[in-house]
Design a protein around this motif. Structure first.
Motif, PDB file in Angstrom:
ATOM      1  N   LYS A 108       0.845  -1.196   0.000  1.00 29.35           N
ATOM      2  CA  LYS A 108       0.000   0.000   0.000  1.00 29.35           C
ATOM      3  C   LYS A 108       0.878   1.243   0.000  1.00 29.35           C
ATOM      4  N   TYR A 109       0.403   2.283  -0.710  1.00 32.61           N
ATOM      5  CA  TYR A 109       1.170   3.525  -0.799  1.00 32.61           C
ATOM      6  C   TYR A 109       0.271   4.743  -0.627  1.00 32.61           C
ATOM      7  N   LEU A 110       0.888   5.804  -0.104  1.00 33.00           N
ATOM      8  CA  LEU A 110       0.335   7.148  -0.192  1.00 33.00           C
ATOM      9  C   LEU A 110       1.233   7.898  -1.161  1.00 33.00           C
ATOM     10  N   ALA A 111       0.659   8.450  -2.236  1.00 34.17           N
ATOM     11  CA  ALA A 111       1.435   9.213  -3.213  1.00 34.17           C
ATOM     12  C   ALA A 111       1.257  10.698  -2.919  1.00 34.17           C
ATOM     13  N   LEU A 112       2.327  11.321  -2.430  1.00 40.15           N
ATOM     14  CA  LEU A 112       2.326  12.764  -2.203  1.00 40.15           C
ATOM     15  C   LEU A 112       2.677  13.472  -3.502  1.00 40.15           C
ATOM     16  N   MET A 113       2.352  14.755  -3.604  1.00 37.94           N
ATOM     17  CA  MET A 113       2.614  15.522  -4.818  1.00 37.94           C
ATOM     18  C   MET A 113       3.662  16.604  -4.540  1.00 37.94           C
ATOM     19  N   ASP A 114       4.702  16.654  -5.392  1.00 38.29           N
ATOM     20  CA  ASP A 114       5.661  17.740  -5.227  1.00 38.29           C
ATOM     21  C   ASP A 114       5.200  18.962  -6.015  1.00 38.29           C
ATOM     22  N   GLU A 115       6.048  19.988  -6.079  1.00 38.48           N
ATOM     23  CA  GLU A 115       5.658  21.244  -6.721  1.00 38.48           C
ATOM     24  C   GLU A 115       5.356  21.086  -8.202  1.00 38.48           C
ATOM     25  N   ASN A 116       5.900  20.022  -8.802  1.00 37.06           N
ATOM     26  CA  ASN A 116       5.656  19.770 -10.224  1.00 37.06           C
ATOM     27  C   ASN A 116       4.569  18.725 -10.455  1.00 37.06           C
ATOM     28  N   LYS A 117       3.820  18.429  -9.414  1.00 42.12           N
ATOM     29  CA  LYS A 117       2.726  17.449  -9.466  1.00 42.12           C
ATOM     30  C   LYS A 117       3.222  16.036  -9.777  1.00 42.12           C
ATOM     31  N   LEU A 118       4.472  15.752  -9.396  1.00 44.21           N
ATOM     32  CA  LEU A 118       5.022  14.415  -9.568  1.00 44.21           C
ATOM     33  C   LEU A 118       4.851  13.633  -8.268  1.00 44.21           C
ATOM     34  N   GLU A 119       4.588  12.339  -8.415  1.00 44.19           N
ATOM     35  CA  GLU A 119       4.312  11.509  -7.244  1.00 44.19           C
ATOM     36  C   GLU A 119       5.584  11.208  -6.442  1.00 44.19           C
ATOM     37  N   ILE A 120       5.422  11.247  -5.120  1.00 43.50           N
ATOM     38  CA  ILE A 120       6.451  10.757  -4.201  1.00 43.50           C
ATOM     39  C   ILE A 120       5.767   9.704  -3.340  1.00 43.50           C
ATOM     40  N   ARG A 121       6.030   8.438  -3.623  1.00 46.57           N
ATOM     41  CA  ARG A 121       5.295   7.356  -2.953  1.00 46.57           C
ATOM     42  C   ARG A 121       5.875   7.023  -1.580  1.00 46.57           C
ATOM     43  N   LYS A 122       4.970   6.891  -0.607  1.00 45.48           N
ATOM     44  CA  LYS A 122       5.342   6.541   0.760  1.00 45.48           C
ATOM     45  C   LYS A 122       4.590   5.260   1.147  1.00 45.48           C
ATOM     46  N   PRO A 123       5.307   4.216   1.588  1.00 44.85           N
ATOM     47  CA  PRO A 123       4.647   2.952   1.942  1.00 44.85           C
ATOM     48  C   PRO A 123       3.775   3.100   3.191  1.00 44.85           C
TER      49      PRO A 123
END
Length: 349
Positions: free
Chosen positions: A311-326
């Motif tokens: 399972k992941y939470l995908a955060l968004m950076d300033e460029n709307k790119l995903e940063i996945r966190k388990p």
């Protein structure tokens, strides 16, 4: 953000090396000097970073602080270092004495992992007893990264940092007090409320009863407020979905699970600090469960991937790119509260 990546890399290096570091000198070279360097200061330039900086104390000459960072010929930060295995609580008095003899407005006490920044908010040229900025570099939050960035050589502004230091220091202390009162209400806190609702004398027995009542009342109030907002948002979204005409095939392919809705409720509970609940909208897809600002596909706040064993939470950076966190459970989302709130700032600014 470059400094965020550098801090993350240093944190990873510390985790790998710390068990092999035994001395204060090794801590300085392996952990502290790289930190100074990522702030933009040349640790090999004695005009910028002075090791063993002399801070004479009256008749006591030759007293030295581990490092001093200079700008325009003046010390702007003095730094006292300890072995990474040492606790810092017993060492701020030494830095307190050094601070008084220099012209700097900032002092840093660190063991290479924990960092405590001090200034003189309470009395001029007298270091405060409590730091205005405190963090563990291996457990950095987005808000701390932002404050660290203000000490970068390219950003350094004494007045701006001092002005903000007051807010940082007292906000931290107030939050700590609120948390303590919610966990174990003090006598005066309980008396404040008991005196308003109890007409009789506040005896020891009455106060003991009200201590439990006040604690329960506050927790219930917080919980009810959150649930009311969540229910209102979910009901509105449910009505909206019923009004939309969808293709039968699309409905059959997308299944919104209770776990996804539970994750959505957690995210709403976090983001409601900056957004009206009705602006936080979820939209399920076949590949992920999306949370949007104003129901706008171009404004993703985050995404949940809960359909597989990982399972992941995908955060968004300033460029709307995903940063996945388990995630182990949806409750783990609370660990990324700062990052989620910062995503709101990307759009609102």
């Amino acid at each position: 953000m470059e400094i965020q990546n550098q801090l993350k890399a240093l944190a990873e290096k510390i985790e790998q090396l710390k068990d092999k570091i035994d001395t204060e000198e090794s801590t300085k070279h392996a952990f502290v000097l790289p930190f100074i360097n990522l702030l933009g200061y040349d640790t090999f330039n004695p005009l910028e970073v002075v090791p063993e900086f002399t801070a004479d104390l009256g008749l006591k000459k030759g007293e030295k602080v581990d490092y001093a960072i200079f700008q325009n010929g003046q010390p702007i930060v003095i730094i006292e270092c300890k072995n990474w295995k040492e606790k810092l609580n017993a060492h701020n008095s030494q830095l307190f004495r050094y601070f008084h003899t220099t012209k700097t407005r900032f002092a840093l006490l660190t063991n290479g992992i924990e960092y405590r920044f001090y200034t003189d908010l309470e009395a001029a040229n007298k270091m405060d007893e409590k730091p205005f900025l405190e963090f563990n570099i291996t457990e950095l939050k987005e808000s701390a990264v932002h404050e660290i960035g203000k000490f970068h050589k390219s950003n350094f502004d004494v007045e701006k940092i001092v002005d903000n230091a007051s807010s940082l220091k007292y906000t931290k202390e107030i939050k700590k007090l609120i948390a303590e009162e919610l966990l174990a209400p003090s006598y005066h806190f309980v008396k404040l409320f008991a005196g308003k609702v109890h007409s009789g004398r506040l005896t020891e027995k009455v106060m003991a009863e009200f201590t439990d009542l006040v604690s329960k009342a506050f927790l219930q109030t917080i919980s009810e407020k959150v649930n009311d907002r969540l229910n209102a948002a979910l009901n509105k979204e449910s009505e909206k979905q019923q009004e939309e005409v969808q293709e039968p095939e699309a409905v059959s392919k997308i299944i919104t699970t209770e776990e996804e809705l539970e994750g959505y409720r957690v995210i709403v509970a976090i983001l409601r600090r900056k957004l009206a609940v009705e602006r936080i909208v979820h939209r399920d897809t076949q590949s992920y469960f999306g949370i949007l600002l104003d129901d706008n596909n171009r404004k993703p706040l985050c995404r949940l991937y809960l359909g597989s064993s990982t399972k992941y939470l995908a955060l968004m950076d300033e460029n709307k790119l995903e940063i996945r966190k388990p995630l182990q459970t949806v409750d783990d989302i609370y660990q990324y509260e700062t990052e989620l709130l910062n995503t709101v700032d990307y759009y609102e600014s």
